[in-house]
Design an enzyme around this catalytic site. Sequence first.
Site, PDB file in Angstrom:
ATOM      1  N   ARG A 223       0.681   5.966  18.760  1.00  0.00           N
ATOM      2  CA  ARG A 223       0.181   7.162  18.084  1.00  0.00           C
ATOM      3  C   ARG A 223      -0.583   8.051  19.065  1.00  0.00           C
ATOM      4  NH1 ARG A 223       1.721   6.045  13.136  1.00  0.00           N
ATOM      5  NH2 ARG A 223       1.221   4.029  12.228  1.00  0.00           N
TER       6      ARG A 223
ATOM      7  N   SER B   3       0.798  -1.221   0.000  1.00  0.00           N
ATOM      8  CA  SER B   3       0.000   0.000   0.000  1.00  0.00           C
ATOM      9  C   SER B   3       0.835   1.278   0.000  1.00  0.00           C
ATOM     10  CB  SER B   3      -0.939  -0.081   1.204  1.00  0.00           C
ATOM     11  OG  SER B   3      -1.788   1.008   1.268  1.00  0.00           O
TER      12      SER B   3
HETATM   13  C1  16G Z   1      -3.775  -0.367   7.977  1.00  0.00           C
HETATM   14  C2  16G Z   1      -5.240  -0.328   7.658  1.00  0.00           C
HETATM   15  C3  16G Z   1      -5.767   1.082   7.685  1.00  0.00           C
HETATM   16  C4  16G Z   1      -5.465   1.728   9.020  1.00  0.00           C
HETATM   17  C5  16G Z   1      -3.992   1.631   9.315  1.00  0.00           C
HETATM   18  C6  16G Z   1      -3.733   2.062  10.744  1.00  0.00           C
HETATM   19  C7  16G Z   1      -6.461  -1.759   6.127  1.00  0.00           C
HETATM   20  C8  16G Z   1      -6.609  -2.235   4.715  1.00  0.00           C
HETATM   21  N1  16G Z   1      -5.497  -0.879   6.334  1.00  0.00           N
HETATM   22  O1  16G Z   1      -3.033   0.261   6.984  1.00  0.00           O
HETATM   23  O2  16G Z   1      -7.139   1.024   7.483  1.00  0.00           O
HETATM   24  O3  16G Z   1      -5.845   3.070   9.028  1.00  0.00           O
HETATM   25  O4  16G Z   1      -3.588   0.274   9.221  1.00  0.00           O
HETATM   26  O5  16G Z   1      -2.380   1.930  11.029  1.00  0.00           O
HETATM   27  O6  16G Z   1      -7.182  -2.164   7.030  1.00  0.00           O
HETATM   28  P1  16G Z   1      -1.852   2.027  12.509  1.00  0.00           P
HETATM   29  O7  16G Z   1      -2.456   0.886  13.304  1.00  0.00           O
HETATM   30  O8  16G Z   1      -0.369   1.922  12.346  1.00  0.00           O
HETATM   31  O9  16G Z   1      -2.281   3.357  13.055  1.00  0.00           O
HETATM   32 ZN    ZN Z   2      -3.553   1.095   0.220  1.00  0.00          ZN
END
Ligand code: 16G
Ligand code: ZN
Length: 540
Positions: A515, A66
Amino acid sequence: MFDITQLEPAFIKYCTTRNHSYTYGTAGFRANASTLDTVMFTTGIVAILRSLVLQGKYIGVMITASHNPPQDNGVKIVEPSGAMLIESWEQIATDLANIASHGNFTAFVMHLSQVIAKLNIDETTTPRLIVGHDSRESSPYLMECLQAAAPVFDTIVINHTLITTPQLHYLTMLQNDVVTEVDYYKFFSTSWNNLFSLYPDLNLTFNNLIVDGANGVGSVQFSKFLPYLPQLATLTTIINDKHNVPQMLNVDCGADFVKTNQKLPNGIVNPNPSDLYASFDGDADRIVFYYVDNNKKFHLLDGDKISTILTKCLISMLRESELLNDINLGVVQTAYANGSSTKYITKSLKVPVECTKTGVKHLHHIAESKFDIGIYFEANGHGTVLFSNKFYEVLQKAIDNGSSSEKIHKARLSLFYFSKLINQTVGDSMADLLAVIATLSILQLSPSDWDTEYQDLPNLLTKCTVLNRFVFKTTDMERKLTSPSGLQEKIDAAVSKYDSGRSFVRASGTEDAVRIYAEAKTKAEVEALSKEVTQLVENS
Ligand code: 16G
Ligand code: ZN
């Protein structure tokens, strides 16, 4: 019939990453590409088993990391419905990867045969996979690892090679041997034409559209899509389209860069206030919009703004259709949604909002289970709209029964065609782009009109490295900490000093960090609040 001991040569060749700890997380497996051969091999097997359990239905597998940097990669499994892998299988995927990484084939086969025995598989079934990857340099080799086990199970594999994540979800949902990418373009361009045929006099509400492809797969797929949308194609320019220079992927461009830095991506020299701008992420499942005002000041239109404008359009179509009492519409957000957006949806649009945990699968689940029209977006631009079976039944009946009023009939058809402009399997940069442009046209809102529907509260999202992020445990949809003990009370005390203050802390699911989110009435206040909370976290 298959014999899993035949996997040995492939196991030796492809499982070279040893003693690694893999976890199927929020978005599948994701890590530095050099550590992923083993988990690709086992994920291929897990997808095959999932297909076998579901009587040979197509299972999708997408290789992508991604918005992450070029050196990373990842993999995720897609259900036959186009949804993400069901949660109960995440552990199967995690365990198989970790046992393979011990490097002992006998132990691996033993574990795998136990898994197979538990799943009650009919071994005469032919498993089927639909696979694809993004534009990363590591993707073709990881694709080879992913497919290495396929011959042992006599698997039918359709390899779409370069494709966006949402296209792969969509093609998996179609469950057909002969679907191609072109079916995707035809479907969505037909929906676009059908919707606009109801509004023959409508003009678009901006002069030019500039799409930042993040130097990823989205740029090439969107350039293939545009010929199906001639009206839009004439005013669209794709920038950051170097998908064949993998080291530029997501670098100084793309949805994550624009959202995080709140500024224009690379490649926009002289922005024009009458134009609309949009950025995809590296696999084209997220989108954010933006524009500049007459003073060339940058304005972000993020996932919250997308969700609110779609809500405004859909609720007004529902009202005009006179179906407000039969079809329930709601919005799903996470704690990261700006407080002003939540207030605008509930108070001005009078639509219910549900808050859920971060990660698309959580939002998707609530949107699907609670509403007939469930609109969900993360602030980072990942989201879509789900329409229930009941929605289609009620709407079809109303359309079939006819209406004395032309206006009501048109609103009902609009709802139907609008729903077909959405990729309901997953958030999709390209489909979301079309839905937003259609919405702005129908409501006759320019990008700045859209922006002024409500004013975001100043906010800050920062991260902080701690010794062990796993001690940060949350409740109340991640809005409150239960551990480390006493920290939440201190955060509450800090927040109470600020007008419209809000702050929460959670461990990242994708990075080794905690975060910290804060919002308050003014920029200075939010900076002070964020600093205070950061100190509390550091001292905890
Ligand atoms: C992943 C998730 C996204 C979320 C992010 C949070 C999917 C397809 N992707 O990229 O939706 O916002 O994680 O990241 O579910 P974090 O847990 O590092 O804050
Ligand atoms: Zn993506």
